[in-house]
Design a protein around this motif. Structure first.
Motif, PDB file in Angstrom:
ATOM      1  N   LEU A  58      -0.170  -4.710  -5.739  1.00  0.00           N
ATOM      2  CA  LEU A  58       0.551  -3.774  -4.896  1.00  0.00           C
ATOM      3  C   LEU A  58      -0.297  -3.042  -3.784  1.00  0.00           C
ATOM      4  O   LEU A  58      -1.207  -2.222  -4.156  1.00  0.00           O
ATOM      5  N   VAL A  59      -0.298  -3.605  -2.608  1.00  0.00           N
ATOM      6  CA  VAL A  59      -0.915  -2.688  -1.509  1.00  0.00           C
ATOM      7  C   VAL A  59      -0.124  -1.801  -0.874  1.00  0.00           C
ATOM      8  O   VAL A  59       0.907  -2.352   0.076  1.00  0.00           O
ATOM      9  N   SER A  60      -0.399  -0.574  -0.923  1.00  0.00           N
ATOM     10  CA  SER A  60       0.624   0.382  -0.150  1.00  0.00           C
ATOM     11  C   SER A  60      -0.250   1.061   0.899  1.00  0.00           C
ATOM     12  O   SER A  60      -0.974   1.871   0.836  1.00  0.00           O
ATOM     13  N   LEU A  61       0.404   0.551   2.130  1.00  0.00           N
ATOM     14  CA  LEU A  61       0.047   0.446   3.330  1.00  0.00           C
ATOM     15  C   LEU A  61       0.200   1.951   4.058  1.00  0.00           C
ATOM     16  O   LEU A  61       1.505   2.389   4.034  1.00  0.00           O
ATOM     17  N   LEU A  62      -0.631   2.783   4.357  1.00  0.00           N
ATOM     18  CA  LEU A  62      -0.315   4.167   4.883  1.00  0.00           C
ATOM     19  C   LEU A  62       0.394   4.028   6.274  1.00  0.00           C
ATOM     20  O   LEU A  62       1.045   4.920   6.504  1.00  0.00           O
ATOM     21  N   ASP A  63       0.027   3.087   7.113  1.00  0.00           N
ATOM     22  CA  ASP A  63       0.654   3.199   8.420  1.00  0.00           C
ATOM     23  C   ASP A  63       1.622   1.611   8.662  1.00  0.00           C
ATOM     24  O   ASP A  63       0.887   0.745   8.770  1.00  0.00           O
ATOM     25  N   TRP A  64       2.634   1.704   8.008  1.00  0.00           N
ATOM     26  CA  TRP A  64       3.547   0.336   8.191  1.00  0.00           C
ATOM     27  C   TRP A  64       3.500  -0.125   9.509  1.00  0.00           C
ATOM     28  O   TRP A  64       3.846  -1.447   9.536  1.00  0.00           O
ATOM     29  N   SER A  65       3.351   0.590  10.704  1.00  0.00           N
ATOM     30  CA  SER A  65       3.257  -0.210  12.005  1.00  0.00           C
ATOM     31  C   SER A  65       2.004  -1.193  12.055  1.00  0.00           C
ATOM     32  O   SER A  65       1.967  -2.048  12.779  1.00  0.00           O
ATOM     33  N   GLU A  66       1.103  -1.170  11.062  1.00  0.00           N
ATOM     34  CA  GLU A  66      -0.027  -2.154  10.919  1.00  0.00           C
ATOM     35  C   GLU A  66       0.556  -3.297  10.019  1.00  0.00           C
ATOM     36  O   GLU A  66      -0.695  -4.112   9.852  1.00  0.00           O
ATOM     37  N   ALA A  67       1.435  -3.267   9.495  1.00  0.00           N
ATOM     38  CA  ALA A  67       1.803  -4.375   8.434  1.00  0.00           C
ATOM     39  C   ALA A  67       1.569  -5.814   9.011  1.00  0.00           C
ATOM     40  O   ALA A  67       1.049  -6.614   8.351  1.00  0.00           O
ATOM     41  N   GLN A  68       2.009  -5.953  10.048  1.00  0.00           N
ATOM     42  CA  GLN A  68       1.883  -7.541  10.663  1.00  0.00           C
ATOM     43  C   GLN A  68       0.364  -7.865  10.985  1.00  0.00           C
ATOM     44  O   GLN A  68       0.230  -9.053  10.612  1.00  0.00           O
ATOM     45  N   GLN A  69      -0.275  -6.817  11.468  1.00  0.00           N
ATOM     46  CA  GLN A  69      -1.630  -7.243  11.868  1.00  0.00           C
ATOM     47  C   GLN A  69      -2.550  -7.568  10.490  1.00  0.00           C
ATOM     48  O   GLN A  69      -3.356  -8.147  10.276  1.00  0.00           O
ATOM     49  N   VAL A  70      -1.987  -6.556   9.269  1.00  0.00           N
ATOM     50  CA  VAL A  70      -2.740  -6.581   8.059  1.00  0.00           C
ATOM     51  C   VAL A  70      -2.176  -8.015   7.345  1.00  0.00           C
ATOM     52  O   VAL A  70      -3.318  -8.690   6.814  1.00  0.00           O
ATOM     53  N   ALA A  71      -1.022  -8.369   7.360  1.00  0.00           N
ATOM     54  CA  ALA A  71      -0.644  -9.676   6.955  1.00  0.00           C
ATOM     55  C   ALA A  71      -1.359 -10.822   7.611  1.00  0.00           C
ATOM     56  O   ALA A  71      -1.810 -11.721   6.990  1.00  0.00           O
ATOM     57  N   ALA A  72      -1.517 -10.822   8.747  1.00  0.00           N
ATOM     58  CA  ALA A  72      -2.011 -11.765   9.609  1.00  0.00           C
ATOM     59  C   ALA A  72      -3.825 -11.930   9.204  1.00  0.00           C
ATOM     60  O   ALA A  72      -4.410 -13.008   8.996  1.00  0.00           O
ATOM     61  N   THR A  73      -4.370 -10.687   8.991  1.00  0.00           N
ATOM     62  CA  THR A  73      -5.469 -10.667   8.421  1.00  0.00           C
ATOM     63  C   THR A  73      -5.930 -11.272   7.082  1.00  0.00           C
ATOM     64  O   THR A  73      -6.841 -11.851   6.701  1.00  0.00           O
ATOM     65  N   LEU A  74      -4.753 -10.870   6.172  1.00  0.00           N
ATOM     66  CA  LEU A  74      -4.904 -11.547   4.961  1.00  0.00           C
ATOM     67  C   LEU A  74      -4.671 -12.844   4.730  1.00  0.00           C
ATOM     68  O   LEU A  74      -5.209 -13.555   3.894  1.00  0.00           O
ATOM     69  N   LYS A  75      -4.120 -13.429   5.723  1.00  0.00           N
ATOM     70  CA  LYS A  75      -3.807 -14.892   5.837  1.00  0.00           C
ATOM     71  C   LYS A  75      -5.254 -15.779   6.056  1.00  0.00           C
ATOM     72  O   LYS A  75      -5.749 -16.676   5.513  1.00  0.00           O
ATOM     73  N   THR A  76      -6.156 -14.969   6.759  1.00  0.00           N
ATOM     74  CA  THR A  76      -7.666 -15.732   7.146  1.00  0.00           C
ATOM     75  C   THR A  76      -8.288 -15.425   5.834  1.00  0.00           C
ATOM     76  O   THR A  76      -9.369 -16.042   5.792  1.00  0.00           O
ATOM     77  N   ALA A  77      -8.086 -14.424   4.880  1.00  0.00           N
ATOM     78  CA  ALA A  77      -8.715 -14.422   3.557  1.00  0.00           C
ATOM     79  C   ALA A  77      -8.220 -15.137   2.539  1.00  0.00           C
ATOM     80  O   ALA A  77      -8.538 -15.098   1.457  1.00  0.00           O
ATOM     81  N   GLY A  78      -7.229 -16.568   2.700  1.00  0.00           N
ATOM     82  CA  GLY A  78      -6.709 -17.051   1.999  1.00  0.00           C
ATOM     83  C   GLY A  78      -5.278 -16.896   1.513  1.00  0.00           C
ATOM     84  O   GLY A  78      -4.974 -17.718   0.761  1.00  0.00           O
ATOM     85  N   TYR A  79      -4.667 -15.829   2.028  1.00  0.00           N
ATOM     86  CA  TYR A  79      -3.280 -15.647   1.719  1.00  0.00           C
ATOM     87  C   TYR A  79      -2.366 -16.416   2.427  1.00  0.00           C
ATOM     88  O   TYR A  79      -2.585 -16.552   3.434  1.00  0.00           O
ATOM     89  N   VAL A  80      -1.151 -16.739   1.656  1.00  0.00           N
ATOM     90  CA  VAL A  80      -0.101 -17.648   2.266  1.00  0.00           C
ATOM     91  C   VAL A  80       1.208 -16.447   2.245  1.00  0.00           C
ATOM     92  O   VAL A  80       1.484 -16.092   1.372  1.00  0.00           O
ATOM     93  N   GLU A  81       1.637 -16.440   3.555  1.00  0.00           N
ATOM     94  CA  GLU A  81       2.910 -15.637   3.592  1.00  0.00           C
ATOM     95  C   GLU A  81       4.186 -16.251   2.962  1.00  0.00           C
ATOM     96  O   GLU A  81       4.477 -17.461   3.387  1.00  0.00           O
ATOM     97  N   GLU A  82       4.874 -15.798   2.087  1.00  0.00           N
ATOM     98  CA  GLU A  82       5.969 -16.445   1.105  1.00  0.00           C
ATOM     99  C   GLU A  82       7.574 -15.862   1.480  1.00  0.00           C
ATOM    100  O   GLU A  82       8.066 -16.323   1.586  1.00  0.00           O
TER     101      GLU A  82
END
Length: 211
Positions: A58-82
């Motif tokens: 569970l990744v509880s993001l302090l600033d939700w306005s950064e969510a899309q950027q964080v998700a995009a960054t996680l994809k570069t680390a091997g994650y796939v958005e489901e």
């Protein structure tokens, strides 16, 4: 069929906690400068409890306005958005692994959906009998729905809801008692005509967000 659509229950692995800790540190590094609380949730977070061999974070993001950027960054680390939801807001990502994949739940800090995951984990961690009942239910459901993860999850929903209802009731009682103690302390400590602020301690639902 995706690997996480199958249902396989295994004995608890003591290495799950270490793998989770390592992945959490990697996530913190890759999403910086974004800040988040990261929690190990799900069955692999409960010592001794059997479960599906996938680690829930569970990744509880302090600033939700950064969510899309964080998700995009996680994809570069091997994650796939489901999955991405607006109500309640969350993004679900999976990092495939042949042994122990990671399921990442990205939510805003203070999100009720995420808090429920923490409360459920804490309730089972503190009650071995409850954890045993949950393990037995999971085994029955895994046998009934070995290739249908959605049906398996639906089968657990009433159990999960009941645990959360019980926790909410305990939280309300604890809060009332704490408030009463604070009122008594104020009455004993305050001088006539003065007024002091009262700070009520929370149930672990609140405290666990910062553990």
């Amino acid at each position: 069929m995706a690997a996480h659509d199958t249902v396989r229950i295994v004995a608890h692995d003591e290495e799950w906690a270490a793998r989770c800790a390592g992945e959490a540190e990697a996530i913190r590094a890759v999403i910086a400068p974004a800040r988040a609380f990261i929690f190990h949730v799900g069955s692999t977070a409960i010592r001794g409890l059997m479960g599906k061999p996938c680690i829930d974070l569970l990744v509880s993001l302090l600033d939700w306005s950064e969510a899309q950027q964080v998700a995009a960054t996680l994809k570069t680390a091997g994650y796939v958005e489901e999955e991405s939801c607006d109500n309640p807001p969350r993004i679900f990502l999976v990092k495939p692994d042949p042994v122990t994949p990671f399921h990442l739940h990205l939510v805003p800090n203070g999100n009720s959906w995420g808090q429920d995951m923490i409360v459920f984990r804490d309730e089972l961690s503190g009650d071995p009998d409850l954890a045993s009942r949950y393990a037995a239910l999971k085994q029955r459901l895994a046998q009934a729905y070995p290739t249908d993860a959605k049906a398996y999850t639906r089968g657990k929903s009433s159990f999960v809801a009941e645990v959360l209802r019980h926790a909410a009731a305990a939280f309300s009682n604890d809060r009332l008692l704490t408030h009463q103690r604070a009122e008594l302390n104020r009455a004993q400590a305050s001088e006539p005509g003065t007024c002091r602020p009262i700070w009520c301690c929370g149930h672990r639902r609140n405290l666990s967000l910062f553990q």
